[in-house]
Motif scaffolding. Structure first.
Motif, mmCIF file in Angstrom:
data_model
loop_
_atom_site.group_PDB
_atom_site.id
_atom_site.type_symbol
_atom_site.label_atom_id
_atom_site.label_comp_id
_atom_site.label_asym_id
_atom_site.label_seq_id
_atom_site.Cartn_x
_atom_site.Cartn_y
_atom_site.Cartn_z
ATOM 1 N N ALA A 192 -5.552 -9.858 11.235
ATOM 2 C CA ALA A 192 -6.241 -9.587 10.910
ATOM 3 C C ALA A 192 -5.756 -8.002 10.466
ATOM 4 N N LEU A 193 -6.181 -7.579 12.301
ATOM 5 C CA LEU A 193 -5.910 -5.944 12.699
ATOM 6 C C LEU A 193 -3.741 -5.622 11.841
ATOM 7 N N ILE A 194 -2.883 -6.447 12.379
ATOM 8 C CA ILE A 194 -1.497 -6.922 12.005
ATOM 9 C C ILE A 194 -1.103 -6.013 10.059
ATOM 10 N N ALA A 195 -2.494 -7.429 10.145
ATOM 11 C CA ALA A 195 -2.116 -7.340 8.007
ATOM 12 C C ALA A 195 -2.189 -5.616 7.612
ATOM 13 N N TRP A 196 -3.967 -5.602 8.119
ATOM 14 C CA TRP A 196 -4.237 -4.876 7.267
ATOM 15 C C TRP A 196 -2.969 -3.340 8.196
ATOM 16 N N GLY A 197 -2.361 -3.424 9.042
ATOM 17 C CA GLY A 197 -1.427 -2.294 9.174
ATOM 18 C C GLY A 197 -0.262 -2.686 8.747
ATOM 19 N N LEU A 198 -0.159 -3.558 8.001
ATOM 20 C CA LEU A 198 1.263 -3.964 7.387
ATOM 21 C C LEU A 198 0.756 -3.443 5.744
ATOM 22 N N TYR A 199 0.071 -3.522 5.512
ATOM 23 C CA TYR A 199 -0.202 -3.312 4.242
ATOM 24 C C TYR A 199 -0.803 -1.718 4.086
ATOM 25 N N ILE A 200 -1.288 -1.113 5.211
ATOM 26 C CA ILE A 200 -1.078 0.396 4.788
ATOM 27 C C ILE A 200 0.563 0.879 5.038
ATOM 28 N N LEU A 201 1.041 0.203 5.909
ATOM 29 C CA LEU A 201 2.917 0.891 5.449
ATOM 30 C C LEU A 201 3.517 0.180 4.634
ATOM 31 N N SER A 202 3.097 -0.850 3.805
ATOM 32 C CA SER A 202 3.481 -0.883 2.608
ATOM 33 C C SER A 202 4.103 -0.404 2.040
ATOM 34 N N LEU A 203 3.283 1.004 1.667
ATOM 35 C CA LEU A 203 3.711 2.240 0.602
ATOM 36 C C LEU A 203 4.815 2.898 0.978
ATOM 37 N N PRO A 204 5.091 3.409 2.556
ATOM 38 C CA PRO A 204 6.776 3.705 2.765
ATOM 39 C C PRO A 204 7.615 3.081 2.972
ATOM 40 N N SER A 205 7.118 1.686 2.707
ATOM 41 C CA SER A 205 8.581 0.783 3.176
ATOM 42 C C SER A 205 8.484 -0.105 1.221
ATOM 43 N N ALA A 206 8.235 0.770 0.348
ATOM 44 C CA ALA A 206 8.487 0.647 -1.063
ATOM 45 C C ALA A 206 7.746 -1.512 -1.052
ATOM 46 N N ASN A 207 6.725 -1.408 -0.564
ATOM 47 C CA ASN A 207 6.256 -2.451 -0.604
ATOM 48 C C ASN A 207 6.528 -3.923 -0.224
ATOM 49 N N LEU A 208 7.590 -3.499 0.882
ATOM 50 C CA LEU A 208 8.204 -4.505 1.615
ATOM 51 C C LEU A 208 7.085 -5.470 2.417
ATOM 52 N N LEU A 209 6.703 -4.051 3.182
ATOM 53 C CA LEU A 209 6.287 -4.788 4.525
ATOM 54 C C LEU A 209 4.504 -5.497 3.691
ATOM 55 N N VAL A 210 4.603 -5.330 2.918
ATOM 56 C CA VAL A 210 2.962 -6.192 2.128
ATOM 57 C C VAL A 210 3.087 -7.582 2.214
ATOM 58 N N THR B 47 -1.426 1.789 -6.614
ATOM 59 C CA THR B 47 -0.659 2.349 -5.150
ATOM 60 C C THR B 47 -1.532 2.837 -4.563
ATOM 61 N N VAL B 48 -2.216 4.121 -4.845
ATOM 62 C CA VAL B 48 -3.006 4.628 -3.761
ATOM 63 C C VAL B 48 -4.468 4.271 -3.536
ATOM 64 N N TRP B 49 -5.283 3.236 -4.448
ATOM 65 C CA TRP B 49 -5.889 2.220 -4.718
ATOM 66 C C TRP B 49 -5.522 1.227 -2.916
ATOM 67 N N PHE B 50 -4.933 0.803 -3.196
ATOM 68 C CA PHE B 50 -4.521 0.070 -2.345
ATOM 69 C C PHE B 50 -4.665 -0.113 -0.964
ATOM 70 N N THR B 51 -3.737 1.046 -1.084
ATOM 71 C CA THR B 51 -3.734 1.862 0.371
ATOM 72 C C THR B 51 -4.846 2.145 0.964
ATOM 73 N N ILE B 52 -5.742 3.059 0.557
ATOM 74 C CA ILE B 52 -7.249 3.629 0.684
ATOM 75 C C ILE B 52 -8.247 1.921 0.864
ATOM 76 N N LYS B 53 -7.740 1.334 -0.050
ATOM 77 C CA LYS B 53 -8.752 0.001 0.411
ATOM 78 C C LYS B 53 -8.446 -0.718 1.361
ATOM 79 N N SER B 54 -7.101 -0.368 1.787
ATOM 80 C CA SER B 54 -6.683 -1.015 3.363
ATOM 81 C C SER B 54 -6.755 -0.367 4.618
ATOM 82 N N ILE B 55 -6.882 1.297 4.616
ATOM 83 C CA ILE B 55 -7.731 1.791 5.541
ATOM 84 C C ILE B 55 -8.578 1.675 5.648
#
Length: 139
Positions: free
Chosen positions: A26-44, A119-127
């Protein structure tokens, strides 16, 4: 009286996971969701795979977070598809009937802002989800 059937030793038995077993996933998945924004959504996508893989070995709070991660991904995925279809319809209609440009350009811009908001909502929800997991709270 019917005798109970003996268990076969080669059959896997379902065992619910311990709550702490799913927490790293769960920690890894949340972290990858947060990092999806700078990775052009590949890490999601990687985060979704981690969530699905960690789902079977988790229980309790970790399972709730993993289920929330999966539901968040799919809801954002379908909303993104819907918004892109709307933008595509606006572009095609604008090209086919240029006189509708007065109406279609603002609608297309609003749909594009909807994508940005999503996109912003997804990132905030992940944080928020990550902070809730670290604080042992529900997602």
């Amino acid at each position: 009286m019917a005798e109970p059937t003996p268990e076969r030793l080669d059959e896997p038995r379902f065992r619910p996971g311990h709550e702490s077993e799913g927490k790293p996933a769960a920690l890894i998945a949340w972290g990858l969701y947060i990092l999806s924004l700078p990775s052009a959504n590949l890490l999601v996508i990687v985060g979704l795979i981690v969530a699905y893989a960690g789902r079977s070995g988790s229980d309790g709070l970790s399972r709730a977070h993993i289920d929330a991660q999966i539901a968040l991904f799919w809801s954002v995925f379908w909303w993104t598809i819907l918004l892109w279809i709307g933008i595509g319809v606006c572009v095609v209609a604008f090209v086919a009937v240029p006189t509708l440009g007065v109406v279609l350009v603002p609608v297309g811009l609003l749909l594009g802002l909807g994508l940005l908001f999503l996109t912003v909502w997804f990132t905030i929800k992940s944080i928020i989800g990550l902070f809730n997991l670290l604080g042992d709270r529900a997602p």
